[in-house]
Each structure stands twice: as structure tokens, then as C-alpha cells.
Design a protein around this motif. Sequence first.
Motif, PDB file in Angstrom:
ATOM      1  N   TRP A 223       0.764  -1.129   0.124  1.00  0.00           N
ATOM      2  CA  TRP A 223       0.045   0.035   0.009  1.00  0.00           C
ATOM      3  C   TRP A 223       0.654   1.241   0.026  1.00  0.00           C
ATOM      4  O   TRP A 223       0.417   2.224  -0.705  1.00  0.00           O
ATOM      5  CB  TRP A 223      -1.039  -0.015   1.196  1.00  0.00           C
ATOM      6  CG  TRP A 223      -2.032   1.071   1.162  1.00  0.00           C
ATOM      7  CD1 TRP A 223      -2.016   2.445   1.683  1.00  0.00           C
ATOM      8  CD2 TRP A 223      -3.215   1.321   0.373  1.00  0.00           C
ATOM      9  NE1 TRP A 223      -3.039   3.094   1.504  1.00  0.00           N
ATOM     10  CE2 TRP A 223      -3.829   2.341   0.429  1.00  0.00           C
ATOM     11  CE3 TRP A 223      -3.375   0.211  -1.039  1.00  0.00           C
ATOM     12  CZ2 TRP A 223      -4.859   2.862  -0.184  1.00  0.00           C
ATOM     13  CZ3 TRP A 223      -4.647   0.871  -1.384  1.00  0.00           C
ATOM     14  CH2 TRP A 223      -5.238   1.738  -1.116  1.00  0.00           C
ATOM     15  N   ARG A 226       2.098   1.852  -3.313  1.00  0.00           N
ATOM     16  CA  ARG A 226       1.114   2.419  -4.270  1.00  0.00           C
ATOM     17  C   ARG A 226       0.553   4.051  -4.013  1.00  0.00           C
ATOM     18  O   ARG A 226       0.695   4.704  -4.963  1.00  0.00           O
ATOM     19  CB  ARG A 226      -0.158   1.597  -3.851  1.00  0.00           C
ATOM     20  CG  ARG A 226      -1.519   2.150  -4.814  1.00  0.00           C
ATOM     21  CD  ARG A 226      -2.606   1.265  -4.518  1.00  0.00           C
ATOM     22  NE  ARG A 226      -3.657   2.000  -4.502  1.00  0.00           N
ATOM     23  CZ  ARG A 226      -5.073   1.653  -5.031  1.00  0.00           C
ATOM     24  NH1 ARG A 226      -4.943   0.722  -6.076  1.00  0.00           N
ATOM     25  NH2 ARG A 226      -5.795   2.491  -4.944  1.00  0.00           N
ATOM     26  N   GLN A 227       0.999   4.270  -2.517  1.00  0.00           N
ATOM     27  CA  GLN A 227       0.986   5.828  -2.333  1.00  0.00           C
ATOM     28  C   GLN A 227       2.165   6.526  -2.555  1.00  0.00           C
ATOM     29  O   GLN A 227       1.722   7.856  -2.944  1.00  0.00           O
ATOM     30  CB  GLN A 227       0.707   5.854  -0.894  1.00  0.00           C
ATOM     31  CG  GLN A 227      -0.798   5.562  -0.299  1.00  0.00           C
ATOM     32  CD  GLN A 227      -0.954   5.939   1.183  1.00  0.00           C
ATOM     33  OE1 GLN A 227      -0.165   5.438   1.928  1.00  0.00           O
ATOM     34  NE2 GLN A 227      -2.074   6.368   1.298  1.00  0.00           N
ATOM     35  N   TYR A 232       3.004   3.556  -9.605  1.00  0.00           N
ATOM     36  CA  TYR A 232       2.259   2.342  -8.884  1.00  0.00           C
ATOM     37  C   TYR A 232       0.963   2.896  -8.594  1.00  0.00           C
ATOM     38  O   TYR A 232       0.191   2.194  -8.003  1.00  0.00           O
ATOM     39  CB  TYR A 232       2.994   1.525  -7.798  1.00  0.00           C
ATOM     40  CG  TYR A 232       4.252   1.008  -8.557  1.00  0.00           C
ATOM     41  CD1 TYR A 232       4.098  -0.199  -9.116  1.00  0.00           C
ATOM     42  CD2 TYR A 232       5.505   1.515  -8.380  1.00  0.00           C
ATOM     43  CE1 TYR A 232       5.214  -0.758  -9.868  1.00  0.00           C
ATOM     44  CE2 TYR A 232       6.464   0.856  -8.743  1.00  0.00           C
ATOM     45  CZ  TYR A 232       6.409  -0.165  -9.605  1.00  0.00           C
ATOM     46  OH  TYR A 232       7.553  -0.716 -10.186  1.00  0.00           O
ATOM     47  N   GLN A 233       0.617   4.220  -8.786  1.00  0.00           N
ATOM     48  CA  GLN A 233      -0.907   4.986  -8.195  1.00  0.00           C
ATOM     49  C   GLN A 233      -1.958   3.846  -8.639  1.00  0.00           C
ATOM     50  O   GLN A 233      -3.001   3.784  -8.033  1.00  0.00           O
ATOM     51  CB  GLN A 233      -1.064   6.219  -8.548  1.00  0.00           C
ATOM     52  CG  GLN A 233      -0.238   7.084  -7.754  1.00  0.00           C
ATOM     53  CD  GLN A 233       1.306   6.658  -7.510  1.00  0.00           C
ATOM     54  OE1 GLN A 233       1.855   6.787  -8.916  1.00  0.00           O
ATOM     55  NE2 GLN A 233       1.883   6.678  -6.371  1.00  0.00           N
ATOM     56  N   TRP A 235      -2.042   0.777  -9.681  1.00  0.00           N
ATOM     57  CA  TRP A 235      -2.022  -0.654  -9.491  1.00  0.00           C
ATOM     58  C   TRP A 235      -2.823  -1.537  -8.439  1.00  0.00           C
ATOM     59  O   TRP A 235      -2.765  -0.645  -7.087  1.00  0.00           O
ATOM     60  CB  TRP A 235      -0.365  -1.007  -9.320  1.00  0.00           C
ATOM     61  CG  TRP A 235       0.485  -1.099 -10.530  1.00  0.00           C
ATOM     62  CD1 TRP A 235       0.613  -0.105 -11.308  1.00  0.00           C
ATOM     63  CD2 TRP A 235       1.579  -2.100 -10.973  1.00  0.00           C
ATOM     64  NE1 TRP A 235       1.396  -0.350 -12.269  1.00  0.00           N
ATOM     65  CE2 TRP A 235       1.993  -1.472 -11.691  1.00  0.00           C
ATOM     66  CE3 TRP A 235       1.909  -3.220 -10.139  1.00  0.00           C
ATOM     67  CZ2 TRP A 235       3.047  -2.386 -12.579  1.00  0.00           C
ATOM     68  CZ3 TRP A 235       2.921  -3.875 -10.821  1.00  0.00           C
ATOM     69  CH2 TRP A 235       3.764  -3.504 -11.886  1.00  0.00           C
ATOM     70  N   PRO A 237      -3.231  -3.523  -5.056  1.00  0.00           N
ATOM     71  CA  PRO A 237      -2.169  -3.834  -4.106  1.00  0.00           C
ATOM     72  C   PRO A 237      -1.852  -5.268  -4.554  1.00  0.00           C
ATOM     73  O   PRO A 237      -0.600  -5.618  -4.278  1.00  0.00           O
ATOM     74  CB  PRO A 237      -2.951  -3.718  -2.790  1.00  0.00           C
ATOM     75  CG  PRO A 237      -4.229  -2.700  -2.972  1.00  0.00           C
ATOM     76  CD  PRO A 237      -4.419  -3.023  -4.547  1.00  0.00           C
ATOM     77  N   ILE A 240       0.900  -5.123  -7.030  1.00  0.00           N
ATOM     78  CA  ILE A 240       2.197  -4.973  -6.306  1.00  0.00           C
ATOM     79  C   ILE A 240       2.907  -5.997  -5.574  1.00  0.00           C
ATOM     80  O   ILE A 240       3.905  -6.125  -5.771  1.00  0.00           O
ATOM     81  CB  ILE A 240       2.025  -3.493  -5.688  1.00  0.00           C
ATOM     82  CG1 ILE A 240       1.370  -2.361  -6.427  1.00  0.00           C
ATOM     83  CG2 ILE A 240       3.262  -2.977  -4.587  1.00  0.00           C
ATOM     84  CD1 ILE A 240       0.949  -1.140  -5.733  1.00  0.00           C
TER      85      ILE A 240
END
Length: 449
Positions: A223, A226-227, A232-233, A235, A237, A240
Motif C-alpha cells: 500500500w 502504491r501511495q 504504481y498509483q 496498480w 495492491p 504490487i
Amino acid sequence: MKTIIEPFRIKSVEPLRHTTLDQRNAILADAGFNLFLIDAADILIDLLTDSGTSAMSTAQWAAMMRGDESYAGSESYFRLKRAVEDLTGFRNVIPTHQGRAAERILFTCLCKPGHVVPNNTHFDTTRANIEFTGAQALDLPLAESADTQVFLPFKGGMDVDALEQAIARHGAANIPLIMLTVTNNSGGGQPVSLANIEAVSTIARRHRIPFYLDACRFAENAWFIRQREPGYQDWPPFEIARKMFSLADGCTFSAKKDAFANIGGFLCTNDDSLARQEKDLLILTEGFPTYGGLAGRDLDAIAVGLHEVLEPDYLEYRIASTGYLGRHIADHGVPIVEPPGGHAIYIDAGRLLPHIPKHQFPAQSLAVELYRHAGIRSVEIGSVMFGEHARNELLRLAIPRRVYTQSHIDYVVEAILEIHARRRELRGYEITSQPEFLRHFSCRFRPLS
Ligand code: F0G
């Protein structure tokens, strides 16, 4: 809507019990001022650990009823195996009763005296299991992360230059594996970027050294990627996490963290001949390779939990709620490891209590006071736990998953701020008795006057 709500409602509850200040003073003296030695019934809010303390979902409880308790080849095992294979892609999945059992088996097969195992930061049981084989556990955290007040998006990573130097110094033949702990628990619950995982993986492959993830909190780490990590925004979780695992040759995993299970773990490897050795050892101490010391129902709970933990609503709430505790105390002057980590907030007790020297255990003093004042249990992560390997004197407030609500956390904030206001009254401690390994679990203390 700005408010991030708990993405669950409560169906079954457990009562909490208050104690008086006099009772807590007596309880502390009885326990030798070691919070591990206090009965859970005497704790109001338990932030000792996020391990095995999660609330399971209705889906997990339902799955437990399907548990197949066959000694060999149970269906529960195959459900777990499929869930782990989908997520990690590893060829061999070996269940164990918890993370440290996976560690013991892995290190017993790979390590011997003279060996060195690099990691971003070893957790206490990981370090102890490596040292028990006669090998050396080498922490290689980012140099910048020693400053608790520095904001870095991925403060949990490994110093890859230091890794190259360690390989040059010790020789690849003496390094049986390289590990990365995600998130970096002893380093403040801080995440590791995919770029850092890729860099370590590349170095490991170049030197033909197996690369393992200590993946206890892989979903929280995913997470944060992603943040915070460009690219990866969008994707999920799950994707990832898959990418994280795809860069490694195996993993150790405690299902007591990011699988919402109350017990369990597993060991994975792509090396078939190593897996055979590991299973032989497993049979000796844990159980047959399709249950590894667990009941079939535990395997089912883990399989469902691995899926639930990657739901975006859950992860958004989880990381936001840890940050909520962190910001509410840090913004009022309590020094924490910045920025807030995934599963816990770490108070920098060395900074908060500069009048208590390291060898008088400032974080232990704060832990005792937080219990005495408010019935809250936390854990020292500093010189009591790590001796001379401690970089900071931290007090960890670990947050069990899906267990406490915002008002519980508001109470914790209030208690900490009240202690902060009279911090100069706190005194140090000395150890009066301790065992040979992992002393923090059972040592006893005496307050210094
Ligand atoms: N690795 C890490 C990073 C951990 O945090 C833990 C446990 C383990 C391995 C061992 O797993 O408990 O299932 O045997 N951490 C708990 C904690 C105990 O409180 O942080 P286990």
C-alpha cells in the motif's frame, strides 16, 4: 467524504476491564516491571503487538468450519497452497506454526558458523535464529534512517552500497542468503520501495546469493508503494505484492500479521532440493509438510486472510488509522519515528527522555509509565531488546488489525500527552535478572531512584 471509516462493523465483542492505579502499581512490581509478564486480563488496551491479535472476519470463521483435519494431503493445505502460489509465485509452500519456525528451518538448512546474513533490519527472532546457528546477522539499514525525525517515503530500505561492501568483505560464498524485511519492523514499521527490492535482488542474482523476503507485512508495504512510489498509483495492491515476491527466491512469513490469522506462517522457496531438506526438518519438529504444526482450519483462515488483507478499502483504513495516532501525538510535541509506519507508531524515547541514559532504558521507563497511568501495554524496541545492536530507544505502540476503534485510540493519545507533560518525573531502570537469549521476554527490572 473526508472521513475514512473502519471498513467493517462489529458482530462479536470482548469486554475490556479497568484496573485502579493501586492495582497497576502492585501488578507492575509483581511482574518485575516487564510488561510481557503481566496477565492480559489486567491490560485495558493492548498495543504490545499486532501479531496474532487481529480480529478475523466472518468469512475467515466460516472457512475454519471447512477445515479438513486429515493428517496428510488435507484440502485445507491445497487451498492455502493455491492462495500462496497465486500471490507469490513460489514453487514450494511449507506451512509452519508461525514465522520464527520458518526462520529456524531456513537458517538451520542454510547457515553455519562463519556465515553472514545481511538484512535491512533483522527482527529479534530472526537475529536470534541466525545467531543460534553460529552465523552473524548483519543489519544494513539506510544511513539516513538513524534520524527518527527525517521524513523519507521509503525509510525502511537497505543500504545497497553497504550490501556490496559486505559481499566484497565477507565473500559471496559466506553469505548463504540476503533478506529484506517488509515492512521494516525494528526500523519503525517503515516501507521498502520496489526500486530498493529490485536493487537488492539484482545484486543478489549477480553474486548468485539467494534472496528472501521476510514478508510478514507485505500488504502494508504494497500500500505504501502504491501511495508513494511513482508509477504504481493505479496498480491493485495484489499486483504490487506479486511484483515484490517475483523479485525474490523465497520468503518467510508470519500469518499472524498480514493474514489476520491468530496463528500460523509459512516458508517458501523456488529451490526444490532445499525444499526437500526443509520438509525433512519440518517433520522432525513441526509436523507433516501438509500441515506444518497447524490445524487444517488454521490453514483455511490464512488462505482467506491473504486475500482480504489486500482489499484497498482495508489498506487505506489501516494505514490512515496508524497515521491518525502518530499525527495526534507528534503534532503535540511527542517525537515519533517519522513518518508514521504501517502497523505501529514508535515513540523516540531517547529524545523524549534525554535525562535517562541508554543503559537505564528510557523506552522501558515510558512503557511502564504508560501502563501505570492508563493500563496501556506497549513494547520497548531499544537496548532491552537489542542490546548493543539498538540504534534508537523506541517505544512501539503496535495496532492490532480491525480490533480497536477511534475512541480507543483517542484514549491512547490522551494518556501519552498527559505523560508527555510530566516527562521529567520519569526515572530509569536496571535489569536484575535475564536469560541468555531474547532477554526482553522474561528479564526483570528495578526502578532507579
Ligand atoms: N519477522 C518479523 C519482521 C516480525 O515482526 C516477526 C514477529 C517475525 C519475523 C516472527 O514471526 O512471531 O510469527 O514467529 N513479530 C512480532 C512483533 C512478534 O511483535 O513484531 P512470529
